[in-house]
Scaffold this motif. Structure first.
Motif, PDB file in Angstrom:
ATOM      1  N   ALA A 123     -11.778  -1.604   4.490  1.00  0.00           N
ATOM      2  CA  ALA A 123     -11.217  -1.126   3.230  1.00  0.00           C
ATOM      3  C   ALA A 123     -11.784   0.249   2.910  1.00  0.00           C
ATOM      4  O   ALA A 123     -12.846   0.636   3.402  1.00  0.00           O
ATOM      5  CB  ALA A 123     -11.528  -2.101   2.091  1.00  0.00           C
ATOM      6  N   ALA A 127     -13.298   0.594  -2.975  1.00  0.00           N
ATOM      7  CA  ALA A 127     -12.243  -0.361  -3.312  1.00  0.00           C
ATOM      8  C   ALA A 127     -12.815  -1.667  -3.832  1.00  0.00           C
ATOM      9  O   ALA A 127     -12.124  -2.432  -4.493  1.00  0.00           O
ATOM     10  CB  ALA A 127     -11.364  -0.626  -2.090  1.00  0.00           C
ATOM     11  N   ALA A 181      -7.614  -1.778  -3.659  1.00  0.00           N
ATOM     12  CA  ALA A 181      -6.572  -1.782  -2.629  1.00  0.00           C
ATOM     13  C   ALA A 181      -6.860  -2.803  -1.540  1.00  0.00           C
ATOM     14  O   ALA A 181      -8.004  -3.223  -1.334  1.00  0.00           O
ATOM     15  CB  ALA A 181      -6.447  -0.390  -2.019  1.00  0.00           C
ATOM     16  N   ALA A 182      -5.812  -3.178  -0.836  1.00  0.00           N
ATOM     17  CA  ALA A 182      -5.924  -4.156   0.248  1.00  0.00           C
ATOM     18  C   ALA A 182      -6.674  -3.571   1.438  1.00  0.00           C
ATOM     19  O   ALA A 182      -6.740  -2.353   1.628  1.00  0.00           O
ATOM     20  CB  ALA A 182      -4.533  -4.599   0.689  1.00  0.00           C
ATOM     21  N   GLY A 229      -4.753 -10.822  -5.551  1.00  0.00           N
ATOM     22  CA  GLY A 229      -4.852 -10.375  -4.163  1.00  0.00           C
ATOM     23  C   GLY A 229      -5.674 -11.231  -3.228  1.00  0.00           C
ATOM     24  O   GLY A 229      -6.438 -10.689  -2.417  1.00  0.00           O
ATOM     25  N   THR A 283      -4.345  -6.645  -2.232  1.00  0.00           N
ATOM     26  CA  THR A 283      -4.519  -5.719  -3.353  1.00  0.00           C
ATOM     27  C   THR A 283      -4.653  -6.499  -4.658  1.00  0.00           C
ATOM     28  O   THR A 283      -3.871  -7.417  -4.924  1.00  0.00           O
ATOM     29  CB  THR A 283      -3.314  -4.767  -3.453  1.00  0.00           C
ATOM     30  N   ASN A 284      -5.636  -6.145  -5.453  1.00  0.00           N
ATOM     31  CA  ASN A 284      -5.818  -6.776  -6.758  1.00  0.00           C
ATOM     32  C   ASN A 284      -4.941  -6.042  -7.772  1.00  0.00           C
ATOM     33  O   ASN A 284      -5.302  -4.976  -8.276  1.00  0.00           O
ATOM     34  CB  ASN A 284      -7.289  -6.724  -7.169  1.00  0.00           C
ATOM     35  N   ARG A 285      -3.778  -6.619  -8.060  1.00  0.00           N
ATOM     36  CA  ARG A 285      -2.827  -5.990  -8.978  1.00  0.00           C
ATOM     37  C   ARG A 285      -3.025  -6.438 -10.421  1.00  0.00           C
ATOM     38  O   ARG A 285      -2.249  -6.052 -11.303  1.00  0.00           O
ATOM     39  CB  ARG A 285      -1.391  -6.297  -8.524  1.00  0.00           C
TER      40      ARG A 285
END
Length: 395
Positions: A123, A127, A181-182, A229, A283-285
């Motif tokens: 990553a 992140a 982000a992923a 995510g 991804t942590n949205r």
């Protein structure tokens, strides 16, 4: 002509290459369907992933016959099956999880205050928050909670089912904050941490060996709805032999992006998976969920040499001798001598002090010695660098 063809066929069998990876062949294994009937202890199959009720699993191993049957079932699930298993409610007392989470939060805050820790193999920097060697740090901070945490039967069942007895536990906490982000799709330790150039040097049987030396796991320290995510998986992808090389190719990355699956997890759930499974943290949205998992990396008892060897002391002695032997020994022969002496692998190490900067793995002792020889370092400079490198690797 027949001999030449035989030699090529043999070489192609033994030496896997990135160019030989074929998406059509991969799809034949990655698009298999997981049949619940093949796994009688499992409760369900969701998105091709096996779901087990942890209490049912523990009850099923009460007898020696039940233990053998369940261990065999889980072993095949990791190997020839989907490669990933979710154990629901593995921690019935989530207070144990909460106590551990508080310890991990304190460690992360200390890392922020001192600008230490962090880093990730797959990553972008920043992140997430990472605690390397959470196993040791957890034990030293609160041995009672550590005991309750790792007394968990599901962790032991999954580990022994895949690796056999006397396995070695390590762990790293990963906290992906809102907006994090992923990761890129990858396979894991061992070969998954190497470049294609390095991977292609290992014969095919080592590609088959690498996944059976470790087991990957993750303990959910919070509820993980899809928006937060949780890990992306591609069930059955671990069975594709050249997969360590395939994920370096764009068409395989694209396939993962369009075909991966994802399951929500609840606090106290544990997921275990074959390290060769194509996967990536998502991804942590969310706007308010700090997704925290304690990542378990369990190693086979056999992942070590037979004797204890002081390779730092040997390297210090060998370095001036190799410089003196230049001209008598070829560069290839010098490389052979270095390989017999120096530590050629980056792990195990202290990833807080020896992080994988500029790549997936820290510099090895072998690489350091080659660098020193190529640049004709004096002995004092090499000895200093060697000692500093060894110091960084210590816990």
């Amino acid at each position: 002509m027949k001999t030449d063809n035989l030699r090529k066929l043999r070489a192609d069998r033994v030496w896997l290459t990135e160019d030989s990876c074929d998406l059509g062949d991969f799809r034949k294994v990655a698009e298999k369907t997981t049949a619940l009937a093949d796994y009688p202890t499992a409760d369900a199959v969701e998105k091709n992933i096996l779901i087990y009720d942890s209490a049912k699993v523990v009850a099923a191993i009460a007898s020696p016959e039940g233990r053998r049957a369940v261990f065999a079932e889980i072993c095949e699930a990791f190997g020839e099956g989907p490669g990933v298993v979710v154990f629901k409610r593995a921690y019935r007392d989530t207070g144990v999880i909460d106590c551990a989470s508080a310890i991990f939060d304190e460690i992360i805050e200390e890392q922020h205050r001192t600008a230490t820790g962090g880093g990730d193999h797959f990553a972008k920097p920043g992140a997430n928050d990472r605690i390397w060697n959470s196993l040791e740090k957890h034990c030293l901070a609160d041995p009672e909670n550590f005991a309750e945490y790792y007394a968990n039967p599901i962790v032991a069942i999954a580990s022994e089912a895949w690796l056999g007895p006397s396995y070695q536990m390590t762990a790293q906490v990963n906290r992906v904050n809102p907006g994090g982000a992923a990761q890129s799709a990858h396979r894991d330790y061992h070969l998954g941490f190497q470049s294609s150039k390095v991977i292609e040097r290992f014969p095919a049987h080592v590609h088959r060996l690498s996944p059976v030396l470790t087991l990957q796991g993750a303990v959910a320290h919070c509820d993980m709805p899809l928006e937060s995510g949780p890990t992306l998986f591609l069930p059955h992808s671990q069975t594709y032999e050249p997969g360590y090389l395939a994920l370096k190719r764009q068409e395989f990355k694209d396939y993962f992006e369009t075909h991966h699956v994802q399951l929500p997890l609840e606090k106290g759930d544990v997921v275990f998976f074959n390290p060769a499974l194509f996967h990536a943290a998502g991804t942590n949205r969310s706007t308010d969920i700090k997704r925290v998992a304690n990542l378990l990396q369990v190693s086979s008892a056999f992942g070590r040499a037979m004797e204890t060897v002081n390779r730092e002391r040997m390297s210090a002695k060998l370095f001036p001798a190799l410089k003196a032997l230049r001209g008598k020994l070829s560069e290839t022969e010098i490389g052979n001598a270095v390989a017999a002496c120096a530590e050629g692998y980056s792990f195990p190490t202290n990833l807080d002090r020896d992080p994988p900067l500029g790549g997936l793995a820290p510099k090895t002792q072998t690489q350091l010695m080659h660098e020193a020889l190529e640049e004709n370092w004096d002995d004092a400079r090499f000895l200093s660098a060697l000692a500093q490198q060894s110091e960084r690797r210590l816990s």
